[in-house]
Scaffold this motif. Structure first.
Motif, PDB file in Angstrom:
ATOM      1  N   ARG A 147      26.455  40.304  35.077  1.00  0.00           N
ATOM      2  CA  ARG A 147      25.094  40.566  35.760  1.00  0.00           C
ATOM      3  C   ARG A 147      24.690  41.915  35.581  1.00  0.00           C
ATOM      4  O   ARG A 147      23.676  42.141  35.418  1.00  0.00           O
ATOM      5  CB  ARG A 147      25.029  39.967  37.295  1.00  0.00           C
ATOM      6  CG  ARG A 147      23.812  40.012  37.938  1.00  0.00           C
ATOM      7  CD  ARG A 147      23.833  39.391  39.218  1.00  0.00           C
ATOM      8  NE  ARG A 147      24.725  40.168  40.295  1.00  0.00           N
ATOM      9  CZ  ARG A 147      24.866  39.695  41.553  1.00  0.00           C
ATOM     10  NH1 ARG A 147      24.102  38.738  41.930  1.00  0.00           N
ATOM     11  NH2 ARG A 147      25.634  40.437  42.286  1.00  0.00           N
ATOM     12  N   CYS A 167      20.562  39.572  34.115  1.00  0.00           N
ATOM     13  CA  CYS A 167      20.325  38.251  34.047  1.00  0.00           C
ATOM     14  C   CYS A 167      19.768  37.848  35.444  1.00  0.00           C
ATOM     15  O   CYS A 167      19.834  38.393  36.249  1.00  0.00           O
ATOM     16  CB  CYS A 167      21.344  37.594  33.736  1.00  0.00           C
ATOM     17  SG  CYS A 167      22.958  37.409  34.927  1.00  0.00           S
ATOM     18  N   ALA A 171      25.472  34.290  31.365  1.00  0.00           N
ATOM     19  CA  ALA A 171      24.256  35.047  31.678  1.00  0.00           C
ATOM     20  C   ALA A 171      23.095  34.177  31.431  1.00  0.00           C
ATOM     21  O   ALA A 171      22.827  34.165  30.116  1.00  0.00           O
ATOM     22  CB  ALA A 171      24.152  36.466  31.234  1.00  0.00           C
TER      23      ALA A 171
END
Length: 138
Positions: free
Chosen positions: A71, A76, A97
């Motif tokens: 992340r 994402c 993601a």
């Protein structure tokens, strides 16, 4: 005791990123979605419940770590995490993601579009970023 061997399909479909205490972290060769695999380095595992209690907890920590790193590196909008194993039975966990504009949104990624090769050097750059982020949070 049998030695650990990575399933040939998992090996062929992914690139090595790093080893965590339990799992090997690998990047799927599909630039459509930044996509990690965690493969516990123990033999004859099919399901998470095949791990002993301590290793189950370690796998959960590693899933959390990989999710956080993915992340942070990709920024994402959503993470998909799953241990399916319908095509490859060796225990492995997908950490994917997701973005609202990706080709499979909002559905699952499997079979929507063919895998896309990474642009030259892009996979190496992403792997480097993932390794740096893993080193920062471990």
């Amino acid at each position: 005791m049998t030695t650990f061997a990575l399933n040939p399909r998992l090996e062929g479909d992914s690139l090595f990123v790093a080893d965590l205490p339990l799992s090997s972290v690998r990047l799927m060769k599909d630039a459509n979605y930044p996509w990690l695999l965690l493969v516990p380095r123990k033999s004859d595992l099919v399901e998470i419940i095949d791990l002993d209690d301590g290793d189950q907890m370690q796998l959960m920590r590693e899933i959390s770590l990989a999710s956080t790193v993915l992340r942070n590196v990709t920024e994402c909008e959503k993470l998909n995490v799953g241990a399916l194993g319908n095509q490859v039975s060796q225990l492995h966990v997908h950490v994917i993601a997701r973005f609202r504009d990706d080709s499979a949104w909002p559905g699952p990624v499997w079979g929507v579009v063919p895998p896309k090769d990474y642009e030259p050097d892009r996979a190496d750059t992403l792997i480097g970023d993932l390794r740096d982020a893993l080193a920062d949070v471990q």
